[in-house]
Design a protein around this motif. Structure first.
Motif, short mmCIF file in Angstrom:
data_model
loop_
_atom_site.label_atom_id
_atom_site.label_comp_id
_atom_site.label_asym_id
_atom_site.label_seq_id
_atom_site.Cartn_x
_atom_site.Cartn_y
_atom_site.Cartn_z
N LEU A 181 3.11 9.36 9.41
CA LEU A 181 2.45 8.51 10.39
C LEU A 181 1.31 7.78 9.70
O LEU A 181 0.42 8.41 9.14
CB LEU A 181 1.92 9.36 11.56
CG LEU A 181 1.15 8.62 12.64
CD1 LEU A 181 2.03 7.59 13.35
CD2 LEU A 181 0.58 9.61 13.65
N VAL A 182 1.38 6.46 9.70
CA VAL A 182 0.37 5.65 9.05
C VAL A 182 -0.40 4.90 10.14
O VAL A 182 0.18 4.12 10.87
CB VAL A 182 1.00 4.65 8.05
CG1 VAL A 182 -0.07 3.83 7.36
CG2 VAL A 182 1.86 5.38 7.04
N ILE B 245 9.00 6.33 8.77
CA ILE B 245 7.66 5.77 8.70
C ILE B 245 7.43 4.96 9.96
O ILE B 245 8.19 4.06 10.27
CB ILE B 245 7.49 4.85 7.48
CG1 ILE B 245 7.75 5.62 6.20
CG2 ILE B 245 6.13 4.20 7.47
CD1 ILE B 245 7.77 4.76 4.97
N VAL B 246 6.40 5.32 10.70
CA VAL B 246 5.95 4.52 11.82
C VAL B 246 4.62 3.97 11.40
O VAL B 246 3.68 4.71 11.17
CB VAL B 246 5.83 5.37 13.11
CG1 VAL B 246 5.32 4.51 14.25
CG2 VAL B 246 7.17 5.99 13.47
N LEU B 247 4.53 2.65 11.25
CA LEU B 247 3.35 2.05 10.66
C LEU B 247 2.69 1.07 11.61
O LEU B 247 3.36 0.30 12.27
CB LEU B 247 3.76 1.30 9.38
CG LEU B 247 2.63 0.68 8.61
CD1 LEU B 247 1.91 1.76 7.82
CD2 LEU B 247 3.16 -0.39 7.70
N TYR C 53 0.79 -1.23 0.00
CA TYR C 53 0.00 0.00 0.00
C TYR C 53 0.82 1.29 0.00
O TYR C 53 0.29 2.34 -0.31
CB TYR C 53 -0.94 0.02 1.20
CG TYR C 53 -1.97 -1.07 1.14
CD1 TYR C 53 -3.06 -0.97 0.28
CD2 TYR C 53 -1.85 -2.21 1.92
CE1 TYR C 53 -4.01 -1.97 0.21
CE2 TYR C 53 -2.80 -3.21 1.86
CZ TYR C 53 -3.87 -3.09 1.00
OH TYR C 53 -4.81 -4.08 0.93
N LEU C 54 2.09 1.23 0.37
CA LEU C 54 2.86 2.47 0.51
C LEU C 54 4.05 2.56 -0.44
O LEU C 54 4.28 3.59 -1.04
CB LEU C 54 3.33 2.58 1.97
CG LEU C 54 3.62 3.94 2.52
CD1 LEU C 54 2.46 4.90 2.29
CD2 LEU C 54 3.93 3.87 3.98
N ASP D 185 8.17 4.50 -4.70
CA ASP D 185 8.89 4.16 -5.92
C ASP D 185 8.64 5.19 -7.02
O ASP D 185 9.56 5.58 -7.74
CB ASP D 185 8.47 2.77 -6.42
CG ASP D 185 9.02 1.65 -5.56
OD1 ASP D 185 9.97 1.90 -4.79
OD2 ASP D 185 8.50 0.53 -5.66
N VAL D 186 7.40 5.61 -7.16
CA VAL D 186 7.04 6.55 -8.22
C VAL D 186 7.56 7.95 -7.93
O VAL D 186 8.15 8.60 -8.78
CB VAL D 186 5.51 6.58 -8.44
CG1 VAL D 186 5.11 7.71 -9.35
CG2 VAL D 186 5.04 5.25 -9.01
N VAL D 187 7.35 8.43 -6.71
CA VAL D 187 7.74 9.80 -6.38
C VAL D 187 9.23 9.89 -6.06
O VAL D 187 9.86 10.90 -6.33
CB VAL D 187 6.88 10.33 -5.21
CG1 VAL D 187 7.29 11.74 -4.82
CG2 VAL D 187 5.41 10.31 -5.59
#
Length: 156
Positions: free
Chosen positions: A99-100, A54-56, A37-38, A43-45
């Motif tokens: 923050l996810v 990233i804290v998931l 999902y992330l 990859d694109v940006v």
């Protein structure tokens, strides 16, 4: 450099990825969630030259042993990033954190405004693509991540 066409191309690439995706988490881990999902957006940006943390938390997973909230953890990570930048002599240290919480994402930016005064601001909020109906969120996701990239290039 035509920014609109670059953004359109990024959005198109993400849409194609999610069109081919079956929208279910294959594994039961944070790694599989991130990969599904992330990471396609990263990859694109391609957030090069930035310090991104990233804290998931996988959707629906709550730890009863958790001492600090995920928000507090990411703020500490961002403060640590700023402290490292100060040690390296960066003039205007800035840190970004994503923050996810399930499928809801909050993008934060932290700067230092004086001796020991760290200012954190939520600059963007978006939802990840959980179902095909959520594909309308893709432009907001790409825009949010591109915002970080553009700000980092401007600060170099």
């Amino acid at each position: 450099f035509d920014l609109t066409s670059d953004i359109d191309e990024m959005i198109k690439s993400c849409c194609i990825y999610f069109k081919k995706c079956n929208y279910t988490i294959e594994g039961n881990s944070e790694t599989s969630f991130i990969g599904k999902y992330l990471l396609p957006f990263f990859d694109v940006v391609y957030l090069k030259n930035s310090k991104s943390n990233i804290v998931l938390k996988r959707p629906g997973q709550i730890s009863i042993y958790q001492q600090e909230s995920e928000y507090v953890k990411i703020m500490k990570e961002m403060k640590g990033s700023i402290d490292e930048q100060i040690d390296f002599g960066v003039d205007k240290p800035t840190s970004f954190g994503l923050l996810v919480e399930g499928y809801k994402c909050s993008l934060y930016m932290m700067e230092i405004k004086g001796d020991g005064i760290y200012i954190s601001v939520m600059i963007k909020r978006f939802w990840l693509v959980e179902e095909v109906e959520n594909a309308v969120n893709i432009p907001a996701i790409v825009d949010s991540l591109l915002f970080v990239k553009v700000l980092n290039v401007a600060n170099i």
